[in-house]
Design a protein around this motif. Structure first.
Motif, mmCIF file in Angstrom:
data_model
loop_
_atom_site.group_PDB
_atom_site.id
_atom_site.type_symbol
_atom_site.label_atom_id
_atom_site.label_comp_id
_atom_site.label_asym_id
_atom_site.label_seq_id
_atom_site.Cartn_x
_atom_site.Cartn_y
_atom_site.Cartn_z
ATOM 1 N N LYS A 31 108.555 73.232 -24.599
ATOM 2 C CA LYS A 31 110.174 73.797 -24.759
ATOM 3 C C LYS A 31 111.540 73.057 -23.656
ATOM 4 N N TYR A 32 111.954 71.664 -23.908
ATOM 5 C CA TYR A 32 112.944 71.213 -23.570
ATOM 6 C C TYR A 32 114.164 71.227 -24.376
ATOM 7 N N GLY A 33 114.708 72.039 -24.110
ATOM 8 C CA GLY A 33 116.143 72.617 -25.291
ATOM 9 C C GLY A 33 115.455 72.257 -25.843
ATOM 10 N N ASN A 34 116.079 71.666 -27.091
ATOM 11 C CA ASN A 34 115.649 71.596 -28.709
ATOM 12 C C ASN A 34 114.925 70.625 -29.013
ATOM 13 N N GLN A 35 113.561 69.990 -27.914
ATOM 14 C CA GLN A 35 113.103 68.952 -28.385
ATOM 15 C C GLN A 35 111.615 69.915 -27.161
ATOM 16 N N ASP A 36 110.428 69.398 -28.388
ATOM 17 C CA ASP A 36 109.110 69.767 -27.816
ATOM 18 C C ASP A 36 108.833 68.548 -27.063
#
Length: 305
Positions: A31-36
């Protein structure tokens, strides 16, 4: 290789050693913030690959490019480069006619944006030095692996491989058109959204164009659970080519050397695959693909340009 340390290079935190989502090399989904995103290995000329793929992206090609982070992307861990790409949601390839046609179109578009010289400084294809001893050693391994799986290898395979060894210098001096290309264009590197999206461009290089086409023909269905356990049928190959040829006109020289190119790519890409991975001969899907590839290379004259 320590997956936790690799992931932390990019500023990501994980609990415990992460599991790779790909069985053949380290590929970590995080996970990178709300992004995969996906952390994966790339080649030694990482910056060259990124410049090339950014060019493709800028021209509307569906291909992953590095995620913008607070740290450099890619990064080096020990002697290996790693890169963070977005995780692309979509459908897996299922062998449908439309998917095959669209995949051919995508490869044609990619090739159409190749510069006339290797201006991205990608790795240059230079594998023209196989010898008869290498073929004999590989055949010995292939025969042993196949016997353990209860399969007999047609001895004509060795004859074809030795023919390929003899043809190497002729191919090298043939003046075949080269392209910048991802050079690993197969089903498990595509996601359909519904158009095909290339998720692994990290083998990019400067390669004879018909070698790249031959690789797609031979191994498009390799290592893919949902794909048919075989090479393209002749009709599927015609469909793939029809999409490809919407963007590319092949030369007379390429048509002339097509048969020898297919054999050479088999020598380079398929022979080692069959010889190196004994465990694949125990998997029914790979076993079926391998036996089909052997029949194919012994007689593939109907797979024309």
């Amino acid at each position: 290789m320590n997956g936790t340390e690799i992931i932390r290079l990019f500023g990501f935190e994980v609990e415990g050693e992460p599991a790779s989502i790909y069985p053949y090399s380290p590929v970590y989904r995080v996970k990178y913030g709300n992004q995969d995103v996906v952390v994966k290995r790339t080649q030694s000329r990482a910056e060259s690959v990124m410049s090339y793929t950014n060019m493709l992206k800028d021209n509307g090609i569906n291909v992953v490019t590095p995620v913008k982070l607070q740290v450099d992307n890619p990064q080096k861990y020990e002697d290996t480069n790693f890169v963070v790409y977005p995780y692309i949601e979509g459908e897996k390839y299922a062998g449908k006619d439309k998917e095959i046609y669209e995949a051919g179109k995508l490869l044609g578009r990619i090739h159409s944006y190749s510069p006339v010289s290797n201006e991205y400084n990608l790795l240059e294809y230079d594998v023209y030095d196989f010898n008869e001893e290498e073929v004999e050693e590989s055949m010995e391994a292939i025969i042993q692996h196949a016997e353990k799986a209860g399969i007999r290898i047609d001895p004509t395979l060795e004859t074809k491989l030795l023919e390929s060894v003899a043809n190497q210098q002729e191919l090298y001096h043939a003046g075949l058109p080269h392209v910048t290309t991802p050079h690993d264009f197969k089903a498990n590197n595509l996601v359909f959204i519904p158009e095909p999206y290339l998720i692994d461009p990290d083998n990019a290089g400067w390669i004879p164009r018909i070698f790249d086409l031959a690789l797609a023909l031979l191994l498009f269905h390799n290592e893919h659970e949902e794909a048919p356990e075989r090479v393209f049928t002749i009709d599927e190959w015609k469909l793939f080519l029809s999409g490809y040829k919407e963007y590319i006109d092949l030369t007379g020289q390429e048509v002339k050397f097509w048969e020898k190119a297919k054999q050479h790519v088999f020598l380079d890409e398929v022979m080692w695959l069959m010889a190196a991975y004994e465990e694949d001969w125990q998997k029914s899907s790979q076993q079926t693909l391998f036996t089909g590839l052997i029949h194919f290379i012994i007689d593939s004259a109907d797979y024309k340009m």
